[in-house]
Design a protein around this motif. Sequence first.
Motif, PDB file in Angstrom:
ATOM      1  N   ALA A   1       0.795  -1.020  -0.050  1.00 11.87           N
ATOM      2  CA  ALA A   1       0.031   0.015   0.031  1.00 11.87           C
ATOM      3  C   ALA A   1       0.808   1.092  -0.197  1.00 11.87           C
ATOM      4  O   ALA A   1       1.500   1.529   0.902  1.00 11.87           O
ATOM      5  CB  ALA A   1      -0.829  -0.286   1.250  1.00 11.87           C
ATOM      6  N   PRO A   2       0.848   1.959  -1.215  1.00 10.50           N
ATOM      7  CA  PRO A   2       1.701   3.357  -1.114  1.00 10.50           C
ATOM      8  C   PRO A   2       1.684   4.044   0.047  1.00 10.50           C
ATOM      9  O   PRO A   2       0.682   4.594   0.118  1.00 10.50           O
ATOM     10  CB  PRO A   2       1.611   3.678  -2.491  1.00 10.50           C
ATOM     11  CG  PRO A   2       0.674   2.881  -3.364  1.00 10.50           C
ATOM     12  CD  PRO A   2       0.173   1.571  -2.373  1.00 10.50           C
ATOM     13  N   GLY A   3       2.996   4.506   0.767  1.00  5.21           N
ATOM     14  CA  GLY A   3       2.970   5.478   1.611  1.00  5.21           C
ATOM     15  C   GLY A   3       2.468   4.768   3.003  1.00  5.21           C
ATOM     16  O   GLY A   3       2.850   5.480   4.182  1.00  5.21           O
ATOM     17  N   TRP A   4       1.830   3.657   3.149  1.00  2.00           N
ATOM     18  CA  TRP A   4       1.492   2.998   4.343  1.00  2.00           C
ATOM     19  C   TRP A   4       2.539   2.226   4.920  1.00  2.00           C
ATOM     20  O   TRP A   4       3.085   1.272   4.353  1.00  2.00           O
ATOM     21  CB  TRP A   4       0.115   2.150   4.292  1.00  2.00           C
ATOM     22  CG  TRP A   4      -1.035   2.990   3.960  1.00  2.00           C
ATOM     23  CD1 TRP A   4      -2.017   3.455   2.804  1.00  2.00           C
ATOM     24  CD2 TRP A   4      -1.684   3.905   5.086  1.00  2.00           C
ATOM     25  NE1 TRP A   4      -2.727   4.103   3.087  1.00  2.00           N
ATOM     26  CE2 TRP A   4      -2.778   4.430   4.556  1.00  2.00           C
ATOM     27  CE3 TRP A   4      -1.678   3.985   6.559  1.00  2.00           C
ATOM     28  CZ2 TRP A   4      -3.842   5.374   5.095  1.00  2.00           C
ATOM     29  CZ3 TRP A   4      -2.624   4.814   7.020  1.00  2.00           C
ATOM     30  CH2 TRP A   4      -3.669   5.364   6.496  1.00  2.00           C
ATOM     31  N   LEU A   5       2.999   2.484   6.066  1.00  2.00           N
ATOM     32  CA  LEU A   5       4.029   1.477   6.729  1.00  2.00           C
ATOM     33  C   LEU A   5       3.559   1.128   7.995  1.00  2.00           C
ATOM     34  O   LEU A   5       3.224   1.533   8.753  1.00  2.00           O
ATOM     35  CB  LEU A   5       5.315   2.479   7.160  1.00  2.00           C
ATOM     36  CG  LEU A   5       5.970   3.399   6.260  1.00  2.00           C
ATOM     37  CD1 LEU A   5       7.024   4.081   6.806  1.00  2.00           C
ATOM     38  CD2 LEU A   5       6.503   2.440   5.209  1.00  2.00           C
ATOM     39  N   PRO A   6       3.662  -0.325   7.970  1.00  2.00           N
ATOM     40  CA  PRO A   6       3.104  -1.161   9.327  1.00  2.00           C
ATOM     41  C   PRO A   6       4.203  -0.962  10.268  1.00  2.00           C
ATOM     42  O   PRO A   6       5.226  -1.008  10.221  1.00  2.00           O
ATOM     43  CB  PRO A   6       3.105  -2.652   8.733  1.00  2.00           C
ATOM     44  CG  PRO A   6       4.010  -2.831   7.682  1.00  2.00           C
ATOM     45  CD  PRO A   6       3.851  -1.403   7.063  1.00  2.00           C
ATOM     46  N   VAL A   7       3.586  -0.893  11.312  1.00  2.00           N
ATOM     47  CA  VAL A   7       4.547  -0.543  12.700  1.00  2.00           C
ATOM     48  C   VAL A   7       3.890  -1.511  13.853  1.00  2.00           C
ATOM     49  O   VAL A   7       2.657  -1.620  14.088  1.00  2.00           O
ATOM     50  CB  VAL A   7       4.527   1.000  13.250  1.00  2.00           C
ATOM     51  CG1 VAL A   7       5.421   1.142  14.407  1.00  2.00           C
ATOM     52  CG2 VAL A   7       4.682   1.976  12.007  1.00  2.00           C
ATOM     53  N   GLU A   8       4.721  -1.924  14.721  1.00  5.97           N
ATOM     54  CA  GLU A   8       4.500  -2.645  16.105  1.00  5.97           C
ATOM     55  C   GLU A   8       5.369  -2.503  17.175  1.00  5.97           C
ATOM     56  O   GLU A   8       6.289  -2.095  16.841  1.00  5.97           O
ATOM     57  CB  GLU A   8       4.732  -4.317  15.708  1.00  5.97           C
ATOM     58  CG  GLU A   8       4.149  -5.150  16.716  1.00  5.97           C
ATOM     59  CD  GLU A   8       4.325  -6.614  16.700  1.00  5.97           C
ATOM     60  OE1 GLU A   8       3.699  -7.208  15.726  1.00  5.97           O
ATOM     61  OE2 GLU A   8       5.408  -7.281  16.913  1.00  5.97           O
ATOM     62  N   ILE A   9       4.564  -2.499  18.267  1.00 12.32           N
ATOM     63  CA  ILE A   9       5.339  -1.949  19.425  1.00 12.32           C
ATOM     64  C   ILE A   9       5.243  -3.318  20.561  1.00 12.32           C
ATOM     65  O   ILE A   9       4.345  -3.841  20.695  1.00 12.32           O
ATOM     66  CB  ILE A   9       4.963  -0.791  20.215  1.00 12.32           C
ATOM     67  CG1 ILE A   9       4.970   0.541  19.176  1.00 12.32           C
ATOM     68  CG2 ILE A   9       5.629  -0.376  21.383  1.00 12.32           C
ATOM     69  CD1 ILE A   9       4.362   1.790  19.614  1.00 12.32           C
ATOM     70  N   SER A  10       6.497  -3.514  20.904  1.00  8.63           N
ATOM     71  CA  SER A  10       6.430  -4.533  21.898  1.00  8.63           C
ATOM     72  C   SER A  10       7.526  -4.555  22.802  1.00  8.63           C
ATOM     73  O   SER A  10       8.187  -3.358  23.092  1.00  8.63           O
ATOM     74  CB  SER A  10       7.045  -6.065  21.157  1.00  8.63           C
ATOM     75  OG  SER A  10       8.370  -5.687  20.479  1.00  8.63           O
ATOM     76  N   SER A  11       7.786  -5.079  23.833  1.00 11.63           N
ATOM     77  CA  SER A  11       8.672  -4.818  25.167  1.00 11.63           C
ATOM     78  C   SER A  11       9.082  -6.126  25.563  1.00 11.63           C
ATOM     79  O   SER A  11       8.453  -7.268  25.288  1.00 11.63           O
ATOM     80  CB  SER A  11       8.229  -4.076  26.151  1.00 11.63           C
ATOM     81  OG  SER A  11       7.146  -4.829  26.773  1.00 11.63           O
ATOM     82  N   SER A  12      10.091  -6.280  26.235  1.00 10.71           N
ATOM     83  CA  SER A  12      10.728  -7.358  27.134  1.00 10.71           C
ATOM     84  C   SER A  12      10.964  -7.013  28.410  1.00 10.71           C
ATOM     85  O   SER A  12      11.586  -5.817  28.459  1.00 10.71           O
ATOM     86  CB  SER A  12      11.892  -8.007  26.472  1.00 10.71           C
ATOM     87  OG  SER A  12      12.945  -7.047  26.378  1.00 10.71           O
TER      88      SER A  12
END
Length: 286
Positions: free
Chosen positions: A97-108
Amino acid sequence: MNGFEPWLGDVTVSEGLWRFARSMDVQSDPYLRDHVVEGLPVFPAAYLVGLMTQAAHRVLPHLQVQGVRDVRFIQAARFKDHRGLTFAVTVKPSGTAPGWLPVEISSSMAPPRAGLPPILRTHASGEVLLGVPEAPPGRFQPLDFSGAADYAELYALPREIQHGPAFLAGLRYRRPARDQLLATVAPPGRPQLGWRPAPDAPGWPATLLNAVLHVAFSLGVMSSERTVLPLALESARLHAVPPGEVQVWARRKTSQEGRHVFHVASWDERGQPVGVFQGFAVQEVP
């Protein structure tokens, strides 16, 4: 870094995956002390969105963050026993999808006892839209809030959540109908600096996102008379970051089985659009 905004960590890039990672605790991020849920500091949901936009902007710094979509708040990031979290924000441009960036936030988190594996959690995911600046839509009608009620009384609701100076952005409010809330918000604790921690700061200011969405959160608490927790944000567009006060209108669109969905619009003192948030969903806590 400052006492009001989150910041990304060091970046590594491998096979197209950008990963920003850093340790986080109440010393490195003192604003956490001002957002306490049931006795524990909790990373605010709106700040997760702010980190998403920061990360996407760092990947494509020549473009402007225009929107987010399909944001899911999966699990709260709680800070307990003086243990910090290693926060990781990952971005992998998919090209679908042009312009759309998938982002994920996690932690340890370090385990409570030696010999046990670290505690891994995923906190949020979504997509960030980047592109060239666009002309904002038409103006809103600025409202007169003289004589309105003090927003401070809404910060006392619900009792399970306590807010300190870093989050006291609300100034005044009116409730014209059961499913609507109007409010004025301002940069918390630093009116002379505005909403941005620095002119060239990447992404959207987390304090601004939090202040605007808190109006819908407050409406959810007032409507249900219970604690509510954020679940999702269908989409959002931020048109501009104003220097000062912002007027906010929140409307509850649906309510079913303890789940409330809100539409939120915001504009500055001149009526120029600030941001529009669609499908902000919260869930009542039994």
